[in-house]
Design a protein around this motif. Sequence first.
Motif, PDB file in Angstrom:
ATOM      1  N   GLY A 175       0.773  -1.047  -0.036  1.00  0.00           N
ATOM      2  CA  GLY A 175       0.071  -0.080  -0.108  1.00  0.00           C
ATOM      3  C   GLY A 175       0.946   1.184  -0.032  1.00  0.00           C
ATOM      4  O   GLY A 175       1.904   1.368  -0.584  1.00  0.00           O
ATOM      5  N   THR A 176       0.372   2.213   0.833  1.00  0.00           N
ATOM      6  CA  THR A 176       1.101   3.550   0.763  1.00  0.00           C
ATOM      7  C   THR A 176       2.290   3.505   1.981  1.00  0.00           C
ATOM      8  O   THR A 176       1.840   3.139   3.089  1.00  0.00           O
ATOM      9  N   VAL A 177       3.600   3.568   1.564  1.00  0.00           N
ATOM     10  CA  VAL A 177       4.649   3.400   2.526  1.00  0.00           C
ATOM     11  C   VAL A 177       4.559   4.650   3.506  1.00  0.00           C
ATOM     12  O   VAL A 177       4.893   5.827   2.918  1.00  0.00           O
ATOM     13  N   THR A 178       4.559   4.248   4.602  1.00  0.00           N
ATOM     14  CA  THR A 178       4.655   5.342   5.792  1.00  0.00           C
ATOM     15  C   THR A 178       5.954   5.538   6.505  1.00  0.00           C
ATOM     16  O   THR A 178       6.187   6.401   7.305  1.00  0.00           O
ATOM     17  N   GLY A 179       6.703   4.466   6.320  1.00  0.00           N
ATOM     18  CA  GLY A 179       8.123   4.591   7.286  1.00  0.00           C
ATOM     19  C   GLY A 179       8.722   3.516   6.707  1.00  0.00           C
ATOM     20  O   GLY A 179       8.817   2.359   6.272  1.00  0.00           O
ATOM     21  N   ILE A 180      10.217   3.704   6.799  1.00  0.00           N
ATOM     22  CA  ILE A 180      11.258   2.692   6.353  1.00  0.00           C
ATOM     23  C   ILE A 180      12.443   3.069   7.634  1.00  0.00           C
ATOM     24  O   ILE A 180      12.835   4.217   8.414  1.00  0.00           O
ATOM     25  N   ALA A 181      12.674   1.778   7.986  1.00  0.00           N
ATOM     26  CA  ALA A 181      13.683   1.821   9.289  1.00  0.00           C
ATOM     27  C   ALA A 181      14.811   0.905   9.148  1.00  0.00           C
ATOM     28  O   ALA A 181      14.416  -0.349   8.344  1.00  0.00           O
ATOM     29  N   THR A 182      15.816   0.750   9.760  1.00  0.00           N
ATOM     30  CA  THR A 182      16.820  -0.291   9.972  1.00  0.00           C
ATOM     31  C   THR A 182      17.281  -0.400  11.321  1.00  0.00           C
ATOM     32  O   THR A 182      17.458   0.387  12.106  1.00  0.00           O
ATOM     33  N   VAL A 183      17.555  -1.692  11.650  1.00  0.00           N
ATOM     34  CA  VAL A 183      17.972  -2.208  12.950  1.00  0.00           C
ATOM     35  C   VAL A 183      19.315  -2.944  12.540  1.00  0.00           C
ATOM     36  O   VAL A 183      19.257  -3.962  11.890  1.00  0.00           O
ATOM     37  N   ALA A 184      20.401  -2.552  13.377  1.00  0.00           N
ATOM     38  CA  ALA A 184      21.374  -3.411  13.182  1.00  0.00           C
ATOM     39  C   ALA A 184      22.270  -3.621  14.479  1.00  0.00           C
ATOM     40  O   ALA A 184      22.606  -2.564  14.911  1.00  0.00           O
ATOM     41  N   ALA A 185      22.590  -4.665  14.893  1.00  0.00           N
ATOM     42  CA  ALA A 185      23.179  -4.869  16.329  1.00  0.00           C
ATOM     43  C   ALA A 185      24.518  -5.923  16.137  1.00  0.00           C
ATOM     44  O   ALA A 185      24.517  -6.966  16.121  1.00  0.00           O
ATOM     45  N   TRP A 186      25.722  -5.284  16.070  1.00  0.00           N
ATOM     46  CA  TRP A 186      26.944  -5.755  16.084  1.00  0.00           C
ATOM     47  C   TRP A 186      27.806  -5.677  17.384  1.00  0.00           C
ATOM     48  O   TRP A 186      27.421  -4.981  18.207  1.00  0.00           O
ATOM     49  N   GLN A 187      28.635  -6.335  17.340  1.00  0.00           N
ATOM     50  CA  GLN A 187      29.831  -6.367  18.703  1.00  0.00           C
ATOM     51  C   GLN A 187      31.275  -5.986  17.811  1.00  0.00           C
ATOM     52  O   GLN A 187      31.626  -6.337  16.878  1.00  0.00           O
ATOM     53  N   ARG A 188      31.894  -5.039  18.485  1.00  0.00           N
ATOM     54  CA  ARG A 188      33.357  -4.645  18.295  1.00  0.00           C
ATOM     55  C   ARG A 188      34.195  -4.931  19.330  1.00  0.00           C
ATOM     56  O   ARG A 188      33.717  -4.147  20.258  1.00  0.00           O
ATOM     57  N   PRO A 189      35.192  -5.739  19.451  1.00  0.00           N
ATOM     58  CA  PRO A 189      36.144  -5.780  20.666  1.00  0.00           C
ATOM     59  C   PRO A 189      37.149  -4.527  20.537  1.00  0.00           C
ATOM     60  O   PRO A 189      37.278  -3.740  19.689  1.00  0.00           O
ATOM     61  N   ASP A 190      37.671  -4.411  21.686  1.00  0.00           N
ATOM     62  CA  ASP A 190      38.781  -3.308  21.754  1.00  0.00           C
ATOM     63  C   ASP A 190      39.578  -3.406  20.446  1.00  0.00           C
ATOM     64  O   ASP A 190      40.341  -2.397  20.293  1.00  0.00           O
ATOM     65  N   ALA A 191      40.242  -4.491  20.140  1.00  0.00           N
ATOM     66  CA  ALA A 191      40.951  -4.717  19.156  1.00  0.00           C
ATOM     67  C   ALA A 191      40.630  -3.856  18.007  1.00  0.00           C
ATOM     68  O   ALA A 191      41.394  -3.366  17.289  1.00  0.00           O
ATOM     69  N   TYR A 192      39.430  -3.849  17.692  1.00  0.00           N
ATOM     70  CA  TYR A 192      38.779  -2.900  16.478  1.00  0.00           C
ATOM     71  C   TYR A 192      39.442  -1.654  16.514  1.00  0.00           C
ATOM     72  O   TYR A 192      39.712  -1.086  15.428  1.00  0.00           O
ATOM     73  N   VAL A 206      16.291  -4.291   7.238  1.00  0.00           N
ATOM     74  CA  VAL A 206      15.563  -2.956   6.688  1.00  0.00           C
ATOM     75  C   VAL A 206      13.975  -3.365   6.755  1.00  0.00           C
ATOM     76  O   VAL A 206      13.647  -4.118   5.984  1.00  0.00           O
ATOM     77  N   GLU A 207      13.012  -2.567   7.505  1.00  0.00           N
ATOM     78  CA  GLU A 207      11.743  -2.934   7.572  1.00  0.00           C
ATOM     79  C   GLU A 207      11.147  -1.683   7.097  1.00  0.00           C
ATOM     80  O   GLU A 207      11.151  -0.369   7.201  1.00  0.00           O
ATOM     81  N   VAL A 208      10.005  -2.110   6.198  1.00  0.00           N
ATOM     82  CA  VAL A 208       9.445  -1.114   5.488  1.00  0.00           C
ATOM     83  C   VAL A 208       7.970  -1.206   5.686  1.00  0.00           C
ATOM     84  O   VAL A 208       7.321  -2.365   5.660  1.00  0.00           O
ATOM     85  N   THR A 209       7.320  -0.275   6.172  1.00  0.00           N
ATOM     86  CA  THR A 209       5.889  -0.018   6.805  1.00  0.00           C
ATOM     87  C   THR A 209       4.814   0.492   5.828  1.00  0.00           C
ATOM     88  O   THR A 209       5.140   1.628   5.547  1.00  0.00           O
ATOM     89  N   GLY A 210       3.708  -0.206   5.582  1.00  0.00           N
ATOM     90  CA  GLY A 210       2.804   0.612   4.457  1.00  0.00           C
ATOM     91  C   GLY A 210       1.441   0.254   5.017  1.00  0.00           C
ATOM     92  O   GLY A 210       1.266  -0.368   5.868  1.00  0.00           O
ATOM     93  N   SER A 211       0.529   0.972   4.405  1.00  0.00           N
ATOM     94  CA  SER A 211      -0.852   0.827   4.696  1.00  0.00           C
ATOM     95  C   SER A 211      -1.511  -0.364   4.644  1.00  0.00           C
ATOM     96  O   SER A 211      -2.529  -0.678   5.224  1.00  0.00           O
ATOM     97  N   ALA A 212      -0.861  -1.243   3.890  1.00  0.00           N
ATOM     98  CA  ALA A 212      -1.229  -2.632   3.698  1.00  0.00           C
ATOM     99  C   ALA A 212      -0.488  -3.737   4.196  1.00  0.00           C
ATOM    100  O   ALA A 212      -0.774  -4.840   3.844  1.00  0.00           O
ATOM    101  N   GLY A 213       0.649  -3.418   4.861  1.00  0.00           N
ATOM    102  CA  GLY A 213       1.374  -4.581   5.458  1.00  0.00           C
ATOM    103  C   GLY A 213       2.884  -4.167   5.684  1.00  0.00           C
ATOM    104  O   GLY A 213       3.328  -2.708   5.600  1.00  0.00           O
ATOM    105  N   ARG A 214       3.507  -5.169   6.013  1.00  0.00           N
ATOM    106  CA  ARG A 214       5.173  -4.757   6.439  1.00  0.00           C
ATOM    107  C   ARG A 214       5.977  -5.750   5.664  1.00  0.00           C
ATOM    108  O   ARG A 214       5.575  -6.936   5.450  1.00  0.00           O
TER     109      ARG A 214
END
Length: 404
Positions: free
Chosen positions: A164-181, A275-283
């Motif tokens: 449907g009509t897209v109302t929002g675009i979002a992203t979630v990413a959760a990683w780890q980086r040690p001290d060496a990074y 990547v999450e895309v939300t619309g009036s008719a679904g996600r």
Amino acid sequence: MSGERAPTAGRCAVTGAAPPTRVAVIGANGHGRWHRRAIAPLHADGRVRLVALVDVQPVRDDPVAPLPSGVQVFTDHRAMLAATRPEVVVICTPPHTHLPIARDALTAGADLLLAKPPVLSLAEHDELTWALTTAGRVAQVGFQALGSAALTALTDALAAGRLGTVTGIATVAAWQRPDAYYARSAWAGRRTLNGRPVLDGALANPLAHAVMQCLAVAESLGGAPPWPVAIEVERYRVRPIEVEDTAVLRIRFRAGPPVLAAVTLAAEEFVAGEVEVTGSAGRAVLEYPTDRLWLPGDVVTRRVPGRQGLLENLLAHRADPLGVPLIAPLARTAPFTALLDALRAAPEPRLLDGDVVDAVGDGAERVVRIRGVVDVLRRAAEQGALPSEQGVSWAAPAYRADLA
């Protein structure tokens, strides 16, 4: 030849076959080894000839991509350009060194495959654009997830109206980086180095792909790269670094839905990148590192095979500039660079410590984590809300900037 596309090499007068494209890699260690692995099968097939590697440190061997015979190794890229005259140069050096190296490669007559982020300001972006036009060459930027068939499947579904009509675009990413990074180089975790912007934060470097995939979705909705007009961002860190390892960024555009990027390198649990895309008719949900996609009506998340390599695409474009567009031309990355430009003025990220964080591991492999951060990031993506708007106890006031 300003504004023209320089011709590629001709065909062999005897066999009629195109000679292999001469390729060099500047920055052959670190992430440069990933590029060497991508080049190896193309070299073996005779499509390219790897002529040179450049690195200021001794070039490390890679069992997946052993050096072919005849490859020259240099510590200075200018000496390499003069000696080997490559037709394509892969630049995989620290971001703040990209522009001067790119200028040298263009002057030598090469097309570019330039690691992300390509440059760190709009002024540098304009300067590189001018240099490309003057030289009659092209630059592909290393946002490799843009070549994903899963991304195309998602944008096709949006065009077909499945959400449907897209109302929002979002992203979630959760990683780890040690001290060496953060000990890997002098520029790691730095905002500036020797007076030059570096911006080696989560948004600009390791999780830049998450942001760029959102921009690509927004581009598909509007038919052109979406220009940001305002940002709101909260930035955090769990070590004495100069940039963020955790951030929530909300972007508003001249037209179309907002984008919210919620990312961390200090996670208790791993989220590859959604990547999450939300619309009036679904996600819809695209896990961009693995090319896995879930659309309305799907019973399970499915992997969409097929990811076009950026070097292969660049080679095809060189052979047929009008018929084969670049996947990630420099112009497509201008909105991303505009975001980096805005982040340069943001205040120092808030340091989180005490009971808010914990640490696991020892020595160089120690990882510092923010307790409950993934839940905070997921709520941000679902609600379009910054941590301070959720009432998170450790949240800092957002930095806001108008880009119009």
